[in-house]
Design a protein around this motif. Structure first.
Motif, mmCIF file in Angstrom:
data_model
loop_
_atom_site.group_PDB
_atom_site.id
_atom_site.type_symbol
_atom_site.label_atom_id
_atom_site.label_comp_id
_atom_site.label_asym_id
_atom_site.label_seq_id
_atom_site.Cartn_x
_atom_site.Cartn_y
_atom_site.Cartn_z
ATOM 1 N N ARG A 77 49.181 56.446 43.483
ATOM 2 C CA ARG A 77 49.527 55.039 43.630
ATOM 3 C C ARG A 77 49.878 54.713 45.083
ATOM 4 N NH1 ARG A 77 53.939 54.198 39.606
ATOM 5 N NH2 ARG A 77 52.241 54.368 38.099
ATOM 6 N N ARG A 89 45.993 47.682 42.665
ATOM 7 C CA ARG A 89 45.270 47.027 41.578
ATOM 8 C C ARG A 89 45.575 47.730 40.259
ATOM 9 N NH1 ARG A 89 41.231 43.586 43.365
ATOM 10 N NH2 ARG A 89 40.781 43.680 45.608
ATOM 11 N N ASP A 90 45.447 46.975 39.161
ATOM 12 C CA ASP A 90 45.650 47.565 37.852
ATOM 13 C C ASP A 90 44.352 48.220 37.370
ATOM 14 O OD1 ASP A 90 43.974 45.515 37.017
ATOM 15 O OD2 ASP A 90 45.608 44.288 36.216
ATOM 16 N N LYS A 91 44.351 48.697 36.128
ATOM 17 C CA LYS A 91 43.180 49.400 35.599
ATOM 18 C C LYS A 91 41.942 48.515 35.509
ATOM 19 C CE LYS A 91 45.926 52.657 32.893
ATOM 20 N NZ LYS A 91 46.223 53.195 31.527
ATOM 21 N N ASN A 92 42.172 47.203 35.432
ATOM 22 C CA ASN A 92 41.044 46.275 35.344
ATOM 23 C C ASN A 92 40.546 45.828 36.712
ATOM 24 O OD1 ASN A 92 41.159 46.279 32.493
ATOM 25 N ND2 ASN A 92 42.810 44.753 32.552
ATOM 26 N N SER A 136 42.350 44.137 38.906
ATOM 27 C CA SER A 136 43.010 42.905 39.356
ATOM 28 C C SER A 136 44.177 43.231 40.284
ATOM 29 C CB SER A 136 43.516 42.112 38.147
ATOM 30 O OG SER A 136 42.452 41.792 37.281
ATOM 31 N N MET A 146 47.792 43.345 41.703
ATOM 32 C CA MET A 146 49.102 43.325 41.071
ATOM 33 C C MET A 146 50.054 42.522 41.952
ATOM 34 S SD MET A 146 49.272 47.309 39.742
ATOM 35 C CE MET A 146 50.751 47.023 38.762
ATOM 36 N N LEU A 188 54.788 42.417 43.296
ATOM 37 C CA LEU A 188 55.020 43.836 43.038
ATOM 38 C C LEU A 188 55.948 44.426 44.092
ATOM 39 C CD1 LEU A 188 54.270 46.419 41.413
ATOM 40 C CD2 LEU A 188 52.393 46.750 43.054
#
Length: 209
Positions: A45, A56-59, A61, A63, A66
């Protein structure tokens, strides 16, 4: 006798839970209040955030908002010298007495039988005092949101970080990098960084057992 240990994991937990559970950072957007996610930066990370400037998240996008933090260094605190060389506890150890034990139960039978209360002793050596440095990265969508978060962190400067059920350590911040606007794809985001120095103490389990 029972031995205690205070580890770097305990220090990490105190800092993380202070931000998440004590500070509870929020931002305002479109007249709504949103909770800011707080994450500890594991290797994958943290490298991703440093390399790309965002997370970015798993999709895939972004974050936003944060807050991410990571321990970056540990060094001895020479202002408060401990007994670092006394790993065998040849020079000093501390025995703390606890007047309460879960094995004690007051009842008439115990009194009649003349049972004596159990005494618990906690044995420790003098801790090693260290300065633990954490790096923080903050992301928001707007500069006004970032200003609010920075002001909140400044308010926590030179304070004891931790929660009521955990260890607490004195923390101080250096200068906070001025918020910078950056463009990611078609989205504008705001990023800021700062370092936090924690005056901590360690009692390694191997030394203290």
């Amino acid at each position: 006798d029972k031995n205690y240990a205070i580890t770097l994991k305990d220090v990490d937990s105190a800092i993380l839970t202070h931000v998440k559970d004590v500070m509870r950072p929020t931002i305002k957007e479109a007249n709504e209040i949103f909770k800011v996610p707080v994450m500890y930066g594991n290797e994958e990370r943290w490298k991703s955030a440093r390399k790309r400037g965002v997370l970015r998240d798993k999709n895939g996008s972004l974050m936003l908002p944060l807050i991410i933090l990571k321990r970056t260094s540990v060094e001895r605190n020479t202002e408060l010298p401990g007994y670092e060389s006394d790993v065998k506890r040849e020079n000093i150890e501390v025995i703390r007495h606890s007047g309460w034990s879960k094995h004690n139960r007051y009842d008439r039978f115990s009194v009649q039988m003349g049972r004596k209360p159990i005494i618990e002793n906690y044995v420790t050596t003098v801790p090693n005092f260290v300065n633990v440095t954490y790096e923080f990265m903050l992301w928001t969508s707007y500069i006004e949101q970032m200003n609010y978060l920075i002001e909140y962190f400044v308010e926590q400067n030179n304070n004891y970080w931790g929660n009521s059920t955990n260890y607490k350590f004195l923390c101080s911040m250096d200068s906070i990098a001025d918020a910078s606007e950056m463009s990611v794809d078609t989205e504008r985001i705001v990023k800021s960084t700062f370092s936090l120095v924690t005056k901590a103490y360690l009692l390694p389990e191997e030394t203290n057992s």
